[in-house]
Write a protein that holds these residues in place. Structure first.
Motif, PDB file in Angstrom:
ATOM      1  N   SER B 172       0.839  -1.215   0.000  1.00 31.18           N
ATOM      2  CA  SER B 172       0.000   0.000   0.000  1.00 31.18           C
ATOM      3  C   SER B 172       0.867   1.256   0.000  1.00 31.18           C
ATOM      4  O   SER B 172       0.577   2.226  -0.709  1.00 31.18           O
ATOM      5  N   LEU B 173       1.927   1.223   0.802  1.00 29.35           N
ATOM      6  CA  LEU B 173       2.806   2.394   0.881  1.00 29.35           C
ATOM      7  C   LEU B 173       3.571   2.616  -0.424  1.00 29.35           C
ATOM      8  O   LEU B 173       3.727   3.749  -0.877  1.00 29.35           O
ATOM      9  N   THR B 174       4.016   1.511  -1.023  1.00 31.43           N
ATOM     10  CA  THR B 174       4.712   1.626  -2.318  1.00 31.43           C
ATOM     11  C   THR B 174       3.760   2.205  -3.359  1.00 31.43           C
ATOM     12  O   THR B 174       4.118   3.107  -4.127  1.00 31.43           O
ATOM     13  N   TYR B 175       2.542   1.704  -3.361  1.00 29.37           N
ATOM     14  CA  TYR B 175       1.523   2.165  -4.301  1.00 29.37           C
ATOM     15  C   TYR B 175       1.319   3.681  -4.175  1.00 29.37           C
ATOM     16  O   TYR B 175       1.359   4.434  -5.154  1.00 29.37           O
ATOM     17  N   GLN B 176       1.106   4.119  -2.944  1.00 31.42           N
ATOM     18  CA  GLN B 176       0.809   5.533  -2.719  1.00 31.42           C
ATOM     19  C   GLN B 176       1.996   6.419  -3.092  1.00 31.42           C
ATOM     20  O   GLN B 176       1.845   7.479  -3.680  1.00 31.42           O
ATOM     21  N   MET B 177       3.188   5.933  -2.765  1.00 30.60           N
ATOM     22  CA  MET B 177       4.397   6.711  -3.058  1.00 30.60           C
ATOM     23  C   MET B 177       4.622   6.818  -4.568  1.00 30.60           C
ATOM     24  O   MET B 177       4.997   7.872  -5.083  1.00 30.60           O
ATOM     25  N   TYR B 201      -0.576   2.425 -14.349  1.00 34.12           N
ATOM     26  CA  TYR B 201      -0.749   1.121 -13.671  1.00 34.12           C
ATOM     27  C   TYR B 201      -1.445   1.309 -12.323  1.00 34.12           C
ATOM     28  O   TYR B 201      -2.363   0.569 -11.973  1.00 34.12           O
ATOM     29  N   CYS B 202      -0.999   2.340 -11.601  1.00 32.05           N
ATOM     30  CA  CYS B 202      -1.602   2.589 -10.281  1.00 32.05           C
ATOM     31  C   CYS B 202      -3.091   2.941 -10.419  1.00 32.05           C
ATOM     32  O   CYS B 202      -3.925   2.482  -9.628  1.00 32.05           O
ATOM     33  N   GLN B 203      -3.407   3.740 -11.443  1.00 28.88           N
ATOM     34  CA  GLN B 203      -4.816   4.133 -11.622  1.00 28.88           C
ATOM     35  C   GLN B 203      -5.683   2.940 -12.035  1.00 28.88           C
ATOM     36  O   GLN B 203      -6.855   2.854 -11.665  1.00 28.88           O
ATOM     37  N   GLU B 204      -5.071   2.034 -12.792  1.00 23.72           N
ATOM     38  CA  GLU B 204      -5.828   0.849 -13.231  1.00 23.72           C
ATOM     39  C   GLU B 204      -5.945  -0.209 -12.126  1.00 23.72           C
ATOM     40  O   GLU B 204      -6.741  -1.133 -12.236  1.00 23.72           O
ATOM     41  N   ASN B 205      -5.101  -0.107 -11.118  1.00 32.74           N
ATOM     42  CA  ASN B 205      -5.110  -1.102 -10.028  1.00 32.74           C
ATOM     43  C   ASN B 205      -5.291  -0.393  -8.695  1.00 32.74           C
ATOM     44  O   ASN B 205      -4.341  -0.179  -7.949  1.00 32.74           O
ATOM     45  N   PRO B 206      -6.533   0.001  -8.405  1.00 27.23           N
ATOM     46  CA  PRO B 206      -6.775   0.787  -7.198  1.00 27.23           C
ATOM     47  C   PRO B 206      -6.400   0.031  -5.934  1.00 27.23           C
ATOM     48  O   PRO B 206      -6.362  -1.204  -5.939  1.00 27.23           O
ATOM     49  N   PRO B 207      -6.106   0.782  -4.873  1.00 24.73           N
ATOM     50  CA  PRO B 207      -5.640   0.132  -3.641  1.00 24.73           C
ATOM     51  C   PRO B 207      -6.696  -0.779  -3.040  1.00 24.73           C
ATOM     52  O   PRO B 207      -7.888  -0.622  -3.262  1.00 24.73           O
ATOM     53  N   GLY B 208      -6.218  -1.676  -2.316  1.00 25.24           N
ATOM     54  CA  GLY B 208      -7.053  -2.701  -1.699  1.00 25.24           C
ATOM     55  C   GLY B 208      -6.099  -3.819  -1.371  1.00 25.24           C
ATOM     56  O   GLY B 208      -4.908  -3.640  -1.529  1.00 25.24           O
ATOM     57  N   PRO B 209      -6.585  -4.950  -0.953  1.00 27.42           N
ATOM     58  CA  PRO B 209      -5.630  -6.053  -0.819  1.00 27.42           C
ATOM     59  C   PRO B 209      -5.076  -6.381  -2.208  1.00 27.42           C
ATOM     60  O   PRO B 209      -5.838  -6.736  -3.107  1.00 27.42           O
ATOM     61  N   PHE B 210      -3.800  -6.179  -2.384  1.00 30.40           N
ATOM     62  CA  PHE B 210      -3.200  -6.448  -3.690  1.00 30.40           C
ATOM     63  C   PHE B 210      -2.933  -7.943  -3.840  1.00 30.40           C
ATOM     64  O   PHE B 210      -2.574  -8.624  -2.875  1.00 30.40           O
ATOM     65  N   SER B 211      -3.100  -8.412  -5.081  1.00 31.07           N
ATOM     66  CA  SER B 211      -2.757  -9.814  -5.354  1.00 31.07           C
ATOM     67  C   SER B 211      -1.237  -9.924  -5.382  1.00 31.07           C
ATOM     68  O   SER B 211      -0.515  -8.914  -5.430  1.00 31.07           O
ATOM     69  N   LEU B 293      13.717   8.289  -0.246  1.00 33.22           N
ATOM     70  CA  LEU B 293      13.312   7.989  -1.619  1.00 33.22           C
ATOM     71  C   LEU B 293      13.206   6.479  -1.863  1.00 33.22           C
ATOM     72  O   LEU B 293      13.275   6.025  -2.998  1.00 33.22           O
ATOM     73  N   ASP B 294      13.051   5.732  -0.794  1.00 30.13           N
ATOM     74  CA  ASP B 294      12.918   4.278  -0.927  1.00 30.13           C
ATOM     75  C   ASP B 294      11.483   3.930  -1.304  1.00 30.13           C
ATOM     76  O   ASP B 294      10.560   4.077  -0.505  1.00 30.13           O
ATOM     77  N   PHE B 295      11.302   3.475  -2.556  1.00 32.13           N
ATOM     78  CA  PHE B 295       9.973   3.061  -3.011  1.00 32.13           C
ATOM     79  C   PHE B 295       9.722   1.584  -2.723  1.00 32.13           C
ATOM     80  O   PHE B 295       8.588   1.124  -2.770  1.00 32.13           O
ATOM     81  N   VAL B 296      10.771   0.828  -2.482  1.00 31.81           N
ATOM     82  CA  VAL B 296      10.638  -0.629  -2.292  1.00 31.81           C
ATOM     83  C   VAL B 296      10.162  -0.930  -0.870  1.00 31.81           C
ATOM     84  O   VAL B 296       9.255  -1.736  -0.665  1.00 31.81           O
ATOM     85  N   CYS B 297      10.782  -0.278   0.081  1.00 32.61           N
ATOM     86  CA  CYS B 297      10.312  -0.343   1.474  1.00 32.61           C
ATOM     87  C   CYS B 297      10.178   1.105   1.958  1.00 32.61           C
ATOM     88  O   CYS B 297      11.112   1.667   2.539  1.00 32.61           O
ATOM     89  N   PRO B 298       9.030   1.727   1.724  1.00 38.14           N
ATOM     90  CA  PRO B 298       8.874   3.153   2.060  1.00 38.14           C
ATOM     91  C   PRO B 298       8.975   3.404   3.564  1.00 38.14           C
ATOM     92  O   PRO B 298       8.737   2.516   4.382  1.00 38.14           O
ATOM     93  N   GLN B 299       9.319   4.647   3.874  1.00 35.10           N
ATOM     94  CA  GLN B 299       9.572   4.992   5.272  1.00 35.10           C
ATOM     95  C   GLN B 299       8.331   4.862   6.166  1.00 35.10           C
ATOM     96  O   GLN B 299       8.454   4.780   7.394  1.00 35.10           O
ATOM     97  N   GLY B 300       7.157   4.794   5.559  1.00 34.08           N
ATOM     98  CA  GLY B 300       5.938   4.579   6.344  1.00 34.08           C
ATOM     99  C   GLY B 300       6.006   3.266   7.133  1.00 34.08           C
ATOM    100  O   GLY B 300       5.385   3.128   8.193  1.00 34.08           O
ATOM    101  N   LEU B 301       6.758   2.307   6.612  1.00 32.56           N
ATOM    102  CA  LEU B 301       6.950   1.046   7.342  1.00 32.56           C
ATOM    103  C   LEU B 301       7.661   1.308   8.666  1.00 32.56           C
ATOM    104  O   LEU B 301       7.351   0.690   9.687  1.00 32.56           O
TER     105      LEU B 301
END
Lengths: 215, 344
Positions: B172-177, B201-211, B293-301
């Motif tokens: 979710s954090l990666t998506y938002q970032m 891609y983000c717009q076509e795959n709205p947030p939610g539980p991602f597969s 600037l970490d998109f893989v493990c964003p600082q929100g974690l």
């Protein structure tokens, strides 16, 4: 390890020099002995073995009125012992049984392809500890793994004396079952093939073939 | 001929026998293996083992390797004062074994880690102090370890560096970032061609539980974003290339570990795992470090980690010009060293 390679090479050359006599044309062909410095790219090792002749195909290719080429194709059953040392990773000793296909040109240059199958035993490159369920720690002696091994090799060489050749071969060792399904290991070899007199003689099937038309 | 065979076999027997090489000094360089449940895991110990303080590196992945963290800088800055234990998890790096896909399990990784600590104490003394250092997927392994039984008693502190402890939150954090940075860059006209596919891609795959497939794609776009974003200190990723000869890196093993199909299946099994709620039981001092600037493990974690951890001694550092590769190496390593100094 260096001493061992030196011993091998010295012994091999001494034997070669003592045995440079032509073999009588009896239809019997001696088996070959081979020895090589076998590096796993960077990591040293050796490979040694024997090649038992099974078949010889003498091939003449004609084109229009002139003879273009003579080839000799040899087929051997081979048995080889290989080893390499990869610092901190593992030592690997392996036994291979294979089918050796060699195509010899008139001037002594040859190419070869050699699929082989066998057994590999590795020894891990560091002391290995086991912790049991009770939390006791012990060192495992000779820790390593057993693998089946498939080797595909191809190379070239040159017969520089009647019974002695030098060759270069690259091989890909595929070991399985590995923790990553298969483990792949490329190797390069630089070695000598020697056909001692009356050594494990065989009567290989000799086939003569002609390709093309002599006008 | 018999003598020759004897010589060969004798040489091989000697090379197969291992003497224990245990260095208690300023410049240790010891390699050993831990065998556990069909895997033999390589451990490299470097640096100042005489200090009796060890920073145990739990690498990312799954399928990465301790090799990539053993940089000259970390040895110079941290290894001068403390010991560094680089550990290849099962089926990664120089770890070896036969087929063991059944053992791909996060609990098994945590068990491996516990046994490794026991072996480190066995080799270097029961009085050694161990700090756990976890990166990326290593955060999941370390969380599984630290939240189980009394495992946290085995370590003095925990460094949580660009790491994850909650798979779904990570996505979710990666998506938002990605979406925020993408929209901003497109609006600014900064490399819109690079950002547009990401935003689409983000717009076509709205947030939610991602597969799992979406999760993999978000991760790929995360890496891509780090290549095209403005303001990032470029990281020269040469540690494997430089170490091929010097560190005897088994390249095929390293790359096969990264591409193991079973590893992917294991990765998929991680998707429901989250340790946020379990972190409350962890009370050891923690240092949380994230690249801004970490998109893989964003600082929100890191924020979630700090919000849930039971420790009272906790601090968070953000590295403004870094992403997922500890780009500001001096700053990161100095922070690790200071944390170890303060808490040893």
């Amino acid at each position: 390890m260096k001493t061992l390679i030196f011993l091998f090479v010295t012994w091999f050359f001494a034997e070669c020099l003592a045995a440079q006599t032509l073999q009588p044309e009896s239809g019997k062909i001696s088996s070959n002995l081979k020895i090589a410095y076998n590096a796993s790219i960077l990591y040293p090792g050796f490979r040694a073995g024997v090649e038992y002749p099974i078949k010889r195909i003498d091939l003449t290719k004609y084109r229009r009125w002139r003879v273009l080429r003579h080839f000799s194709k040899m087929r051997y059953l081979s048995a080889e012992l290989g080893y390499y040392h990869h610092t901190d990773f593992h030592d690997n000793i392996y036994l291979l049984a294979g089918w050796q296909m060699r195509k010899l040109r008139p001037r002594g240059f040859f190419t070869e392809f050699s699929p082989a199958f066998g057994y590999s035993r590795t020894f891990l490159g560091g002391e290995t500890y086991l912790v049991d369920d009770a939390g006791n720690i012990s060192l495992i002696k000779g820790a390593g793994y057993n693998y089946a091994i498939l080797a595909l090799g191809g190379g070239f060489g040159w017969v520089f004396r009647p019974k002695t050749s030098a060759y270069f071969r690259t091989s890909l060792l595929t070991m399985f079952p590995s923790n990553n399904i298969v483990y792949l290991r490329p190797t390069v070899e630089l070695g000598l093939i020697w056909q001692p007199r009356h050594f494990w003689e065989a009567r290989p099937k000799i086939v003569s073939k002609t390709k093309g038309k002599k006008s | 001929m018999k003598n020759l065979l004897f010589l060969v076999l004798a040489t091989l027997s000697f090379s197969a026998c291992q003497k224990e090489q245990i260095t208690l000094g300023l410049h240790a360089n010891d390699t050993f293996y831990l065998r556990q449940e069909d895997a033999s895991m390589r451990v490299l110990v470097r640096g100042n083992t005489a200090s009796k303080v060890f920073m145990l590196i739990v690498h990312g992945g799954p399928g990465s390797s301790g090799y990539i963290y053993d940089t000259p800088k970390i040895e110079e800055i941290v290894g001068k004062d403390f010991a560094l234990a680089f550990y290849d998890q099962r089926n990664a790096g120089a770890s070896q074994g036969n087929a063991n896909a059944k053992q791909f399990d996060l609990d098994q990784y945590a068990e491996d880690l516990k046994e490794l600590i026991a072996v480190l104490k066995y080799r270097y003394g029961q009085d050694i102090i161990i700090f756990l250092w976890s990166k990326s997927f290593g955060g999941m392994v370390a969380s599984a370890f630290m939240t189980k039984d009394n495992n946290q008693d085995l370590v003095k502190g925990w460094l949580f560096v660009d790491a994850s402890h909650n798979y779904g939150l990570n996505d979710s954090l990666t998506y938002q970032m990605l979406l925020d940075a993408g929209n901003q860059h497109i609006a600014d006209g900064t490399n819109p061609d690079g950002w547009e596919p990401i935003v689409e891609y983000c717009q076509e795959n709205p947030p939610g539980p991602f597969s799992f497939e979406q999760s993999i794609q978000l991760n790929k776009y995360g890496w891509k974003a780090q290549k095209i974003i403005e303001g990032l200190e470029p990281y020269q990723y040469t540690v494997i290339k430089d170490g091929i000869f010097k560190e005897h890196i088994p390249l095929t093993s390293y790359y096969l570990g990264k591409t193991n199909a079973a590893e992917r299946k294991f990765n998929e099994s991680l998707t429901p795992i989250k340790f946020s709620d379990a972190l409350g039981k962890v009370t050891v001092p923690v240092l949380v470090c994230f690249g801004k600037l970490d998109f893989v493990c964003p600082q929100g974690l890191g924020d979630d980690f700090l919000a849930h951890i039971g420790s009272t001694d906790k601090q968070k550092l953000i590295f403004e010009k870094s992403a997922h590769h500890l780009e500001e190496q001096d700053a990161y390593y100095n922070a690790f060293r200071e944390f170890l100094r303060e808490h040893q």
